[in-house]
Design an enzyme around this catalytic site. Structure first.
Site, PDB file in Angstrom:
ATOM      1  N   HIS A 155     -11.744   8.236   0.597  1.00  0.00           N
ATOM      2  CA  HIS A 155     -11.864   7.622   1.919  1.00  0.00           C
ATOM      3  C   HIS A 155     -13.213   6.942   2.122  1.00  0.00           C
ATOM      4  CE1 HIS A 155      -9.279   7.036   5.223  1.00  0.00           C
ATOM      5  NE2 HIS A 155      -8.788   8.255   5.281  1.00  0.00           N
ATOM      6  N   ASP A 381       7.039  -2.421  -7.403  1.00  0.00           N
ATOM      7  CA  ASP A 381       7.906  -2.413  -8.583  1.00  0.00           C
ATOM      8  C   ASP A 381       7.061  -2.673  -9.830  1.00  0.00           C
ATOM      9  OD1 ASP A 381       9.762  -2.732 -10.571  1.00  0.00           O
ATOM     10  OD2 ASP A 381      10.927  -4.287  -9.553  1.00  0.00           O
TER      11      ASP A 381
END
Length: 442
Positions: A155, A381
């Site tokens: 983060h 994908d």
């Protein structure tokens, strides 16, 4: 469910980071984000059938990850101090695991934190022996041929937009697409520094402790998934719009957030002491298009700031439309003028401390919403089809993370509450009407 790690290695960038890019300066927004890792988990059905294809898949993922790290070099570096990342090409962690006797559908149908945590490179409350800014773990379900890819981002240098863009770039390299044409913006702006816009600041020990506490985990926290169907959200949005005298029409996120916040209020009203007069709702707002000139969408870092709505907890019936509209106003006020004033002359810390005081106001309960919707995570994908499900996992107290459902119309909300509150939250009338729990997704 038994998952065994079979290998672990460090993936370095395919090309060394140029000398002039060796130091990545943090912004003040990076500094306040905390140093925890947040996971994104992608589930792919029927990807591999034998060891040869498993090895080819892992090799492809590692090779394309190496190429991606060349563009996102801070993710292959290490935190140097509270002001910068040393982009030393140390690398990112990549772990391969096998689930020989388990079926991926066991997780997807009724996911639990314990199940999802096994797919992570590290447990949620575990500090890696070597600090990393990115870690990935691929788990092959040999019984069904499915695969789960978990990517954990630090983060310190990533918000959800950064993470989604990183995965998109990784997919581009893995699929062999041309990164020199349509992805020129990715290459040019992946490491656009925001420290000049939001300069880093020296934090007091008090501020640092407050930030750490707000990101702490607890064994007394229960996290569950609530699924909001797209048709129900559409009906809720229409109802709220028809009730508004100002012409307000909520977004999907605002409508679902209102139901969740109403559930938290219901929990508070059932408490024996009922000592919280207000619910302070915080929602992360992407700043990239809210400043002038806009910050490139592909830029890395925590380019977000919280919209804060202070909501009175009253005995009367909860007005969901009012909750949504109040939250909307807190988001809309974060514009270029507001941000320039908030950050002017190093005033961020004093303004932030005013906000942090609300965290410790005994009359207020703080609840945080992080919306990950409208990110192209379901488009990831790598060459074996798009993911059937995208998830996360967390244990932070009083937090909700919202993700798109696979059809792009609904929302899945991961809600983390103290155990004593979760049972009451599940029985709230708004939650019962608009959400479902443990619904099979594939």
């Amino acid at each position: 469910m038994e998952i065994n790690n079979v290998s672990s290695e460090i993936i370095k960038p395919s090309s060394p980071t140029p000398q002039h890019l060796k130091t990545h300066k943090l912004s003040v927004l990076d500094q306040v984000a905390g140093d925890s890792l947040f996971p994104i988990i992608l589930f792919y059905p029927q990807t591999c059938s034998n060891n040869t294809s498993l090895n080819k898949t892992s090799d492809l993922l590692k090779r394309s990850l190496s190429q991606t790290l060349t563009l996102y070099h801070p993710f292959a570096g290490r935190l140097k101090d509270e002001f910068s990342i040393d982009c030393d090409d140390t690398g990112a962690t990549f772990i391969e695991a096998r689930a020989a006797a388990s079926d991926m559908s066991e997780i997807v149908k009724q996911p639990t934190v314990d199940m999802l945590e096994q797919l992570m490179p590290y447990k949620l409350n575990e500090k890696p022996s070597v600090a990393v800014n990115l870690a990935a773990k691929v788990t092959y379900f040999e019984h069904c041929g499915g695969m789960a890819l978990c990517v954990c981002f630090s983060h310190v240098i990533a918000d959800i937009t950064t993470a989604a863009n990183f995965i998109k770039t990784w997919v581009t390299f893995a699929s062999g697409s041309d990164t020199s044409s349509e992805d020129d913006d990715v290459i040019k702006h992946a490491v656009f520094g925001c420290s000049s816009i939001f300069p880093p600041q020296k934090f007091s020990s008090f501020s640092r402790n407050v930030i750490s506490e707000n990101h702490s985990n607890s064994a007394e926290i229960l996290t569950k998934r609530f699924i909001f169907d797209g048709d129900k959200i559409a009906a809720l949005k229409e109802k709220m719009g028809s009730e508004s005298s100002s012409g307000y029409h909520p977004t999907r996120v605002e409508a679902v957030s209102a139901i969740i916040l109403g559930g938290i209020m219901s929990v508070e009203k059932q408490a024996d002491d009922f000592n919280h007069s207000h619910l302070v709702a915080s929602i992360a707002v992407n700043l990239r298009n809210r400043v002038n000139p806009p910050i490139p969408e592909q830029s890395i870092g925590n380019i977000v700031q919280a919209g804060i709505a202070k909501l009175p907890i009253e005995k009367k019936t909860i007005d969901y439309r009012n909750l949504a509209e109040t939250l909307h106003k807190s988001i809309e006020k974060i514009n270029d003028e507001y941000l320039r004033k908030f950050h002017a002359d190093g005033g961020f810390l004093s303004n932030m401390n005013d906000v942090l005081e609300g965290l410790f106001d005994k009359n207020c309960r703080w609840f945080t919403i992080s919306a990950w919707c409208r990110r192209p995570l379901y488009e990831a994908d790598f060459g074996w089809g798009k993911p059937a499900w995208v998830s996360t996992v967390m244990k932070h107290k009083d937090v909700a993370v919202l993700l798109d459902s696979s059809d792009g119309k609904g929302i899945e909300a991961w809600v983390a509450l103290p155990k004593k509150d979760m049972a009451k939250f599940e029985q709230d009338s708004g939650i019962l009407r608009y959400a479902s729990i443990d619904t099979s997704l594939i």
